[in-house]
Design a protein around this motif. Structure first.
Motif, PDB file in Angstrom:
ATOM      1  N   VAL A 109      -6.391   0.623   0.286  1.00 13.74           N
ATOM      2  CA  VAL A 109      -5.313   1.429  -0.296  1.00 13.74           C
ATOM      3  C   VAL A 109      -5.751   2.009  -1.637  1.00 13.74           C
ATOM      4  N   GLU A 110      -6.401   1.195  -2.451  1.00 13.41           N
ATOM      5  CA  GLU A 110      -6.873   1.669  -3.757  1.00 13.41           C
ATOM      6  C   GLU A 110      -7.891   2.795  -3.594  1.00 13.41           C
ATOM      7  N   ALA A 111      -8.758   2.685  -2.589  1.00  7.36           N
ATOM      8  CA  ALA A 111      -9.736   3.753  -2.330  1.00  7.36           C
ATOM      9  C   ALA A 111      -9.033   5.038  -1.916  1.00  7.36           C
ATOM     10  N   ALA A 112      -7.951   4.903  -1.137  1.00 10.74           N
ATOM     11  CA  ALA A 112      -7.185   6.087  -0.729  1.00 10.74           C
ATOM     12  C   ALA A 112      -6.542   6.761  -1.935  1.00 10.74           C
ATOM     13  N   GLY A 119      -1.357  11.264   2.234  1.00 12.49           N
ATOM     14  CA  GLY A 119      -0.378  10.281   2.685  1.00 12.49           C
ATOM     15  C   GLY A 119      -1.061   9.040   3.221  1.00 12.49           C
ATOM     16  N   ILE A 120      -0.298   7.955   3.334  1.00  7.89           N
ATOM     17  CA  ILE A 120      -0.797   6.683   3.845  1.00  7.89           C
ATOM     18  C   ILE A 120       0.167   6.160   4.897  1.00  7.89           C
ATOM     19  N   ILE A 121      -0.386   5.731   6.032  1.00  9.82           N
ATOM     20  CA  ILE A 121       0.380   5.013   7.051  1.00  9.82           C
ATOM     21  C   ILE A 121      -0.218   3.626   7.148  1.00  9.82           C
ATOM     22  N   ILE A 122       0.602   2.602   6.974  1.00  7.53           N
ATOM     23  CA  ILE A 122       0.073   1.242   6.887  1.00  7.53           C
ATOM     24  C   ILE A 122       0.970   0.238   7.584  1.00  7.53           C
ATOM     25  N   SER A 123       0.317  -0.708   8.276  1.00  2.00           N
ATOM     26  CA  SER A 123       0.997  -1.901   8.749  1.00  2.00           C
ATOM     27  C   SER A 123       0.522  -3.030   7.850  1.00  2.00           C
ATOM     28  N   LEU A 134       0.662  -0.812  -2.779  1.00  2.00           N
ATOM     29  CA  LEU A 134       1.490   0.272  -2.256  1.00  2.00           C
ATOM     30  C   LEU A 134       2.376   0.864  -3.351  1.00  2.00           C
ATOM     31  N   GLN A 135       2.782   0.041  -4.309  1.00  2.00           N
ATOM     32  CA  GLN A 135       3.520   0.588  -5.448  1.00  2.00           C
ATOM     33  C   GLN A 135       2.642   1.539  -6.245  1.00  2.00           C
ATOM     34  N   GLN A 136       1.358   1.210  -6.386  1.00  4.30           N
ATOM     35  CA  GLN A 136       0.429   2.112  -7.062  1.00  4.30           C
ATOM     36  C   GLN A 136       0.333   3.450  -6.327  1.00  4.30           C
ATOM     37  N   ALA A 137       0.305   3.389  -4.997  1.00  3.65           N
ATOM     38  CA  ALA A 137       0.231   4.623  -4.212  1.00  3.65           C
ATOM     39  C   ALA A 137       1.481   5.470  -4.418  1.00  3.65           C
ATOM     40  N   VAL A 138       2.636   4.823  -4.361  1.00  2.00           N
ATOM     41  CA  VAL A 138       3.895   5.546  -4.567  1.00  2.00           C
ATOM     42  C   VAL A 138       3.940   6.149  -5.970  1.00  2.00           C
ATOM     43  N   ASP A 139       3.517   5.372  -6.960  1.00  2.00           N
ATOM     44  CA  ASP A 139       3.513   5.857  -8.345  1.00  2.00           C
ATOM     45  C   ASP A 139       2.551   7.028  -8.538  1.00  2.00           C
ATOM     46  N   ALA A 140       1.506   7.070  -7.691  1.00  2.00           N
ATOM     47  CA  ALA A 140       0.547   8.175  -7.762  1.00  2.00           C
ATOM     48  C   ALA A 140       1.041   9.406  -7.015  1.00  2.00           C
ATOM     49  N   GLY A 141       2.249   9.323  -6.444  1.00  3.41           N
ATOM     50  CA  GLY A 141       2.816  10.465  -5.740  1.00  3.41           C
ATOM     51  C   GLY A 141       2.344  10.603  -4.311  1.00  3.41           C
ATOM     52  N   ILE A 142       1.800   9.531  -3.744  1.00  2.00           N
ATOM     53  CA  ILE A 142       1.321   9.565  -2.359  1.00  2.00           C
ATOM     54  C   ILE A 142       2.404   8.995  -1.444  1.00  2.00           C
ATOM     55  N   PRO A 143       2.924   9.772  -0.509  1.00  4.98           N
ATOM     56  CA  PRO A 143       3.946   9.253   0.410  1.00  4.98           C
ATOM     57  C   PRO A 143       3.368   8.141   1.284  1.00  4.98           C
ATOM     58  N   VAL A 144       4.120   7.065   1.443  1.00  2.00           N
ATOM     59  CA  VAL A 144       3.698   5.919   2.239  1.00  2.00           C
ATOM     60  C   VAL A 144       4.717   5.664   3.340  1.00  2.00           C
ATOM     61  N   VAL A 145       4.219   5.538   4.578  1.00  2.67           N
ATOM     62  CA  VAL A 145       5.055   5.151   5.713  1.00  2.67           C
ATOM     63  C   VAL A 145       4.515   3.838   6.254  1.00  2.67           C
ATOM     64  N   THR A 146       5.367   2.827   6.353  1.00  4.40           N
ATOM     65  CA  THR A 146       4.964   1.557   6.945  1.00  4.40           C
ATOM     66  C   THR A 146       5.350   1.547   8.419  1.00  4.40           C
ATOM     67  N   GLY A 153       9.918  -5.059  -1.875  1.00  8.45           N
ATOM     68  CA  GLY A 153       9.931  -4.807  -3.303  1.00  8.45           C
ATOM     69  C   GLY A 153       9.170  -3.583  -3.752  1.00  8.45           C
ATOM     70  N   VAL A 154       9.104  -2.558  -2.905  1.00 11.15           N
ATOM     71  CA  VAL A 154       8.432  -1.315  -3.299  1.00 11.15           C
ATOM     72  C   VAL A 154       9.419  -0.161  -3.146  1.00 11.15           C
ATOM     73  N   PRO A 155      10.157   0.180  -4.198  1.00  5.97           N
ATOM     74  CA  PRO A 155      11.034   1.346  -4.117  1.00  5.97           C
ATOM     75  C   PRO A 155      10.207   2.619  -4.001  1.00  5.97           C
ATOM     76  N   GLY A 156      10.669   3.517  -3.171  1.00  4.82           N
ATOM     77  CA  GLY A 156       9.959   4.780  -3.032  1.00  4.82           C
ATOM     78  C   GLY A 156       9.135   4.920  -1.780  1.00  4.82           C
ATOM     79  N   ILE A 157       9.090   3.872  -0.927  1.00  8.66           N
ATOM     80  CA  ILE A 157       8.430   4.006   0.374  1.00  8.66           C
ATOM     81  C   ILE A 157       9.145   5.116   1.143  1.00  8.66           C
ATOM     82  N   LEU A 158       8.380   6.049   1.694  1.00 10.35           N
ATOM     83  CA  LEU A 158       8.986   7.203   2.359  1.00 10.35           C
ATOM     84  C   LEU A 158       9.821   6.784   3.566  1.00 10.35           C
ATOM     85  N   ALA A 159       9.261   5.917   4.428  1.00 13.67           N
ATOM     86  CA  ALA A 159       9.983   5.503   5.634  1.00 13.67           C
ATOM     87  C   ALA A 159       9.311   4.272   6.223  1.00 13.67           C
TER      88      ALA A 159
END
Length: 345
Positions: A109-112, A119-123, A134-146, A153-159
Motif C-alpha cells: 500500500v505504501e508503494a502504491a 486508486g486501490i482495491i484491497i482485501s 489505508l488511512q495514509q492512502a485516503v489522506d493522500a487523496g487516493i480512493p480506496v475500495v475494500t 477505523g478509516v474514515p473516507g474509504i470510498l466503498a
C-alpha cells in the motif's frame, strides 16, 4: 490532491437476475454495467473515428492487494479483477500479494501511495492492522475500495463490496426448512470466534430457525475454527456423544463441512451436510452427491463490482454506495450451474 466527496449511507444489494446480461460470474444486475461499458466504448470509438474531438477515456493506474494468493479463493478474486480491467480498458492493474503478512501488505500500500496510483482495491488481511496504511492512502487523496473484508477505523474509504453473510446464513436456514418441513435436529459447526463472517453467518442461521425452535432444534453448536481437521474432530466428538444422529449438519464454511462429511461417511451415516463458500472441492462434492449444498457468495462478482465502482468514480465522478453487498444463494445439485467457480472442478 483529489477532491473529497460525501458518502451515501444507502446499502446496495446485488442479486442474480435472469433478465440481465450474463457474464463470467453467473449473471446479475451488476452485469448490466458491462452492457453500458460496451455501449459507451462503441459511442466513443465512433466519435474518435469521426474526428469529433471527443476526449479519450482517462487511463488509470490501480493497485490491487490480496491478503494471500496462496489461497485459491483470493487467486479467483484477483483473476476476476484482471478480467474486468481488460473488459473496461485503459487500466494498468498493479497486482500485489500480501503473502499472509500485514507488513508485506502494508508495504504494498505504501508503494502504491509513493507511485501516486489513481486508486486501490484491497482485501485487508487484518481489519485493524491495515488501518494506518489505508488511512495514509485516503489522506493522500487516493480512493480506496475494500472487498470481501472490511477495515476498521478509516474514515473516507470510498466503498466496501462484499457478500451479505447474514443473508447467506439465512439461506442455509431456509434450505434446512425446505429439506425437513416437519422439523429437524441440527448440529451447527461455527466459524472462528470473533471473525465477522462467523458471527454474521451464525446470526443469519438463527434468524430463520429460532422463531420455529419448537420444530428445529440445535442439538449441538460448537466452533471448528473454519478448519477442515477441526470440522472432522468436532463432528466425531459430537456424534460419539449422541444416542441418535442429527438430521442435518450445517457448517459456516466448506472446509468444516468437508471435514464433517469424512466422519459421517466413515461411520456409514447418511446425514445431509450444508457448507458455505462454494469452493470448487465443495461444488464437486455437491455434484457427486456428497455435500447437500453450499452457499455461493460470488467472490468474482465482488471483484468486478468493486472495480466498476472505482472506475466510474474516477472517470465520471459517480459516487458509489458506501456499502455494496452481494446476496449469497444456496447451491444444490439442482442449480449447480449457477456456481461461479464451476469451471474449476
Amino acid at each position: 490532491m483529489r477532491e473529497s466527496m460525501g458518502f451515501s449511507r444507502e446499502i446496495s444489494l446485488w442479486r442474480p437476475s435472469e433478465n440481465c446480461l450474463t457474464g463470467a460470474f453467473g449473471g446479475g444486475e451488476v452485469m448490466t454495467l458491462f452492457r453500458s461499458k460496451f455501449l459507451f466504448s462503441g459511442v466513443l470509438l465512433a466519435a474518435l473515428m469521426g474526428g469529433a474531438g471527443a476526449a479519450q477515456a482517462q487511463d488509470l493506474t490501480i493497485t490491487s492487494s490480496m491478503p494471500a494468493l496462496e489461497f485459491p479463493f483470493f487467486v479467483h478474486m484477483q483473476n476476476a479483477l484482471r478480467q474486468e480491467a481488460e473488459s473496461i480498458g485503459g487500466i494498468e492493474l498493479i497486482e500485489t500479494d500480501g503473502q499472509n503478512q500485514t507488513t508485506k501488505q502494508t508495504a504494498d500500500v505504501e508503494a502504491a501511495i509513493i507511485r501516486g496510483v489513481d486508486g486501490i482495491i484491497i482485501s485487508p488481511l487484518d481489519a485493524v492492522a491495515m488501518a494506518p496504511a489505508l488511512q495514509q492512502a485516503v489522506d493522500a487523496g487516493i480512493p480506496v475500495v475494500t472487498i470481501d473484508r472490511r477495515v476498521e477505523g478509516v474514515p473516507g474509504i470510498l466503498a466496501h463490496v462484499g457478500a451479505d453473510n447474514v443473508l447467506g446464513g439465512e439461506a442455509q436456514g431456509r434450505l434446512i426448512m425446505e429439506m425437513f418441513p416437519d422439523g429437524a435436529r441440527i448440529i451447527n459447526l461455527q466459524g472462528q470466534p470473533g471473525a465477522s463472517p462467523a458471527i454474521d453467518r451464525n446470526q443469519g442461521l438463527h434468524n430463520v430457525l429460532d422463531p420455529v425452535s419448537d420444530r428445529y432444534e440445535f442439538v449441538a453448536e460448537q466452533t471448528a475454527n473454519f478448519a477442515r481437521a477441526e470440522g472432522a474432530s468436532v463432528t466425531e466428538a459430537l456424534l460419539a456423544g449422541m444416542s441418535t444422529p442429527p438430521d442435518v449438519i450445517v457448517a459456516a464454511n466448506d472446509d468444516m463441512a468437508l471435514g464433517a462429511i469424512q466422519v459421517t461417511q466413515e461411520r456409514g451415516l447418511d446425514i445431509p451436510i450444508i457448507g458455505f463458500d462454494a469452493l470448487p472441492e465443495a461444488l464437486a462434492s455437491v455434484r457427486d452427491g456428497g455435500l447437500a449444498a453450499t452457499i455461493e457468495q460470488f467472490p468474482g462478482g465482488q471483484s468486478s463490482t468493486a472495480l466498476q465502482a472505482l472506475v466510474e468514480f474516477l472517470r465520471d465522478g459517480k459516487q458509489p454506495e458506501e456499502l455494496i453487498l452481494l446476496e449469497p444463494i444456496a447451491i444444490t445439485e439442482a442449480n449447480i450451474d449457477e456456481a461461479e467457480r464451476l469451471d474449476e472442478i
